[in-house]
Design an enzyme around this catalytic site. Structure first.
Site, short mmCIF file in Angstrom:
data_model
loop_
_atom_site.label_atom_id
_atom_site.label_comp_id
_atom_site.label_asym_id
_atom_site.label_seq_id
_atom_site.Cartn_x
_atom_site.Cartn_y
_atom_site.Cartn_z
N SER A 135 -37.43 21.33 -12.98
CA SER A 135 -37.79 20.65 -11.73
C SER A 135 -37.71 21.66 -10.59
CB SER A 135 -36.79 19.53 -11.46
OG SER A 135 -36.96 19.00 -10.17
N TYR A 156 -27.98 16.50 -10.95
CA TYR A 156 -29.36 16.66 -11.45
C TYR A 156 -29.86 18.08 -11.18
CZ TYR A 156 -34.39 15.93 -12.00
OH TYR A 156 -35.71 16.02 -12.40
N1 LIG Z 1 -41.05 12.43 -11.38
C1 LIG Z 1 -40.54 13.42 -10.69
O1 LIG Z 1 -40.55 13.43 -9.44
C2 LIG Z 1 -39.97 14.62 -11.42
C3 LIG Z 1 -39.83 15.82 -10.71
C4 LIG Z 1 -39.32 16.93 -11.38
C5 LIG Z 1 -38.98 16.85 -12.71
N2 LIG Z 1 -39.11 15.66 -13.38
C6 LIG Z 1 -38.73 15.62 -14.80
O2 LIG Z 1 -39.84 15.19 -15.56
C7 LIG Z 1 -39.39 14.62 -16.78
C8 LIG Z 1 -40.13 13.32 -17.05
O3 LIG Z 1 -39.73 12.35 -16.11
P1 LIG Z 1 -40.76 11.33 -15.43
O4 LIG Z 1 -40.94 11.76 -14.02
O5 LIG Z 1 -41.95 11.12 -16.27
O6 LIG Z 1 -39.81 10.02 -15.36
P2 LIG Z 1 -39.87 8.63 -16.14
O7 LIG Z 1 -41.18 7.97 -15.90
O8 LIG Z 1 -38.64 7.91 -15.71
O9 LIG Z 1 -39.76 9.04 -17.67
C9 LIG Z 1 -38.56 9.48 -18.26
C10 LIG Z 1 -38.68 9.43 -19.77
O10 LIG Z 1 -37.44 9.88 -20.34
C11 LIG Z 1 -37.05 8.97 -21.33
N3 LIG Z 1 -35.59 8.89 -21.46
C12 LIG Z 1 -34.67 8.70 -20.48
N4 LIG Z 1 -33.44 8.56 -21.01
C13 LIG Z 1 -33.60 8.65 -22.36
C14 LIG Z 1 -32.70 8.55 -23.46
N5 LIG Z 1 -31.37 8.31 -23.29
N6 LIG Z 1 -33.19 8.69 -24.72
C15 LIG Z 1 -34.51 8.90 -24.90
N7 LIG Z 1 -35.41 9.01 -23.91
C16 LIG Z 1 -34.95 8.87 -22.65
C17 LIG Z 1 -37.60 7.61 -20.88
O11 LIG Z 1 -37.80 6.75 -22.00
P3 LIG Z 1 -36.95 5.43 -22.33
O12 LIG Z 1 -36.41 4.90 -21.04
O13 LIG Z 1 -37.94 4.53 -22.99
O14 LIG Z 1 -35.89 5.90 -23.26
C18 LIG Z 1 -38.93 8.01 -20.28
O15 LIG Z 1 -39.92 8.03 -21.26
C19 LIG Z 1 -37.87 14.48 -16.64
O16 LIG Z 1 -37.25 15.54 -17.34
C20 LIG Z 1 -37.64 14.64 -15.14
O17 LIG Z 1 -36.35 15.15 -14.86
C21 LIG Z 1 -39.60 14.55 -12.76
#
Ligand SMILES: NC(=O)c1ccc[n+]([C@@H]2O[C@H](COP(=O)([O-])OP(=O)(O)OC[C@H]3O[C@@H](n4cnc5c(N)ncnc54)[C@H](OP(=O)(O)O)[C@@H]3O)[C@@H](O)[C@H]2O)c1
Length: 259
Positions: free
Chosen positions: A143, A156
């Site tokens: 991130s 985080y």
């Molecule tokens: N969106 C942003 O602004 C942003 C910015 C920088 C980095 N990121 C990173 O991008 C990545 C993807 O996040 P996103 O933005 O797409 O968020 P999201 O829509 O909340 O997706 C997160 C995913 O992680 C899975 N997950 C969470 N806890 C889990 C667990 N205990 N076991 C298995 N799976 C788990 C969730 O699936 P389930 O809940 O179905 O398990 C979901 O599919 C993350 O690493 C996040 O830190 C996001």
């Protein structure tokens, strides 16, 4: 992304947000998929949509990455089915926005388990095999928060610093063995991330939020080329540059205004 055709990609966090976009883009590139997350109904629905659109195999393996027993069961299930993972997309993750001392220890620990321990476990498991085969691709989702220290997102930010450091070192260690390791550092992106984080964004933060598919596309392009790190989008790239050049106190003030 020719080299991904016919390969098998394991995507963590495929039930939502960027994970779904990684799945769609990799299927469009001709890769077979293993989709994992906790919410099986969503994975099944994504599998059915992808199978109707692309001629690839899609396997759904639900797993709670926080739980080492559940992780091992998923790895054993892959071995049991003889699935060889060529591309690992370490996408699952969460951020929790709360003052550090107000956050219950269990929440902090769960976040570290998913963001660092599970990511490291899967990377170790599959990179070992990729190195032995002399080929493979590993994407580590960090991130922009991993380039700075954001009050309210202390744990985080620290997790994502870890992910970047691990990815940078592995890029050097595994490159001679033919394994490409890329870190992607997205900025704020429109997914369920902020709902899970418990973060009510202000207008400025919303305006600076990018599209999930564009992030996934840049990350996969960078992985295909073996780049060490991808920071998708000009604003995010400028943010990481500022984090290197500006004094920390000024950077912290900017972060407080945005977040
Ligand atoms: N969106 C942003 O602004 C942003 C910015 C920088 C980095 N990121 C990173 O991008 C990545 C993807 O996040 P996103 O933005 O797409 O968020 P999201 O829509 O909340 O997706 C997160 C995913 O992680 C899975 N997950 C969470 N806890 C889990 C667990 N205990 N076991 C298995 N799976 C788990 C969730 O699936 P389930 O809940 O179905 O398990 C979901 O599919 C993350 O690493 C996040 O830190 C996001």
């Amino acid at each position: 992304m020719k080299r991904f055709s016919g390969k098998t990609a394991l995507i963590t966090g495929a039930s939502s947000g960027m994970g779904k976009d990684y799945a769609r883009l990799l299927a469009a590139a001709g890769a077979h998929l293993v989709l994992t997350a906790r919410r099986e109904d969503r994975l099944v629905s994504l599998r059915d949509t992808l199978l109707a659109e692309f001629s690839v195999d899609v396997l759904v393996l639900p797993c709670d990455l926080m739980d080492p027993v559940s992780r091992q069961a998923m790895l054993d299930a892959l071995d049991g089915r003889g699935v060889k993972v060529d591309i690992l997309i370490n996408n699952a993750g969460l951020g929790l926005q709360e003052p550090f001392v107000a956050m219950p220890w269990g929440h902090l620990q769960g976040m570290m388990d998913v963001d660092m321990t599970a990511l490291t476990h899967l990377t170790h498991h599959f990179a070992t095999r990729m190195q032995a085969r002399g080929e493979g691709y590993v994407l580590l989702v960090a991130s922009v928060a991993g380039h700075m220290a954001i009050p309210g997102y202390a744990g985080y930010s620290a997790c994502k610093h870890y992910v970047r450091a691990l990815g940078y070192a592995l890029n050097g260690e595994l490159r001679p063995a033919g394994v490409r390791v890329t870190v992607v550092s997205p900025g704020a992106t429109e997914t369920e991330f902020f709902d899970v984080a418990g973060h009510q964004r202000n207008l400025l933060a919303k305006l600076l939020t990018g599209k999930s598919e564009a992030v996934a596309w840049s990350a996969l392009k960078g992985l295909h080329r073996g780049r060490r790190e991808v920071v998708p989008g000009l604003i995010n790239w400028l943010a990481t540059l500022s984090a290197r050049l500006l004094p920390y106190t000024l950077m912290r003030r900017i972060m407080e205004i945005i977040f």
